[in-house]
Design a protein around this motif. Sequence first.
Motif: not given
Length: 326
Positions: A283, A285, A324-325
Amino acid sequence: MLFEWLQPAFRELLQRRERFPHALLLYGSAGIGKHELAMQLGKALLCDHPSGDGLPCGLCTHCRLIAAGTHPDWFPVGLELNDSGKLSSEIKIGQIRELCQNLTQTRHSGRYKIAIINPAERMNRNAANSLLKTLEEPVPETLLLLVSSQPSRLPATIRSRCQQLRIKAPDAASIKAWLGKNYGALDTEALYAASAGSPVAAGEIAARDLLQVRSEVLQDLRALLEGTLNPVAMAEKWKDADLRWIFSWLTGWVEDLILIGGGGRQAVLNGDMIKPLTALCERAEPAKLFDLHERVLHAKQLLDSSVNHRLLYESLLLEWSGIRRH
């Protein structure tokens, strides 16, 4: 208690007792027992009936006076509680001035006067300058033991006037074996990871039942990435927690996420949490993890300052949410 990996250093120091310097700097990794080594050495030098291995007996008059905090030749100096009941972030000049004054008084035991300063790197500039005169003009039969995990933070003038002894950290296998022997009822791997390999920290974690706290904090961090929890609510939930532990765990988790993302699963510290960390990595980055790591390290340093810890924690949680991706 003297950790088994410190016993060789203890024996070496006792063998040098007839030619001790006036000041000895014991340095090495945090949490491996350097302070306890200094304490046991000082007690042994004052003890009437040390054991066969040189450790203090704990029963003679000197040992009992030290335990009661009333020995006239025993001067431990450390971080004191402030008006709010929390540990001060530094050792202050008043403490060192009082110590130096005490060291000039006549010895009561006929042996050494023992001073232990821990953590020595936390002396503020004025305190260090105050100690410098005593180091330059040492009092006979006086031993100053400075204990430090970050000796580079000590002024060079202090370091140069101390004989230095590096205390080697035990290897992972030795620490895990010791943890298994002393805390076998707990998850040894989790305890090793939660303490970052520090036996002293492991003892505190076990005593305060912090393994459960560690697990819950990681669950909440996952909820932040999933959007089911917000940073302000999480900061409120953990407002009474010891941020030293949370920031330490967060540092290790971010480092492990970087390793997992780069295919280095076998090298992670938190091996007991490999599944939830792998889920978090999916999840996150990857490029943002390196910046977050730097931020966490900086935040850990700020815990020793007067910065608002609650705001610092909220800011860090906001940055965590930002990895968060998309």
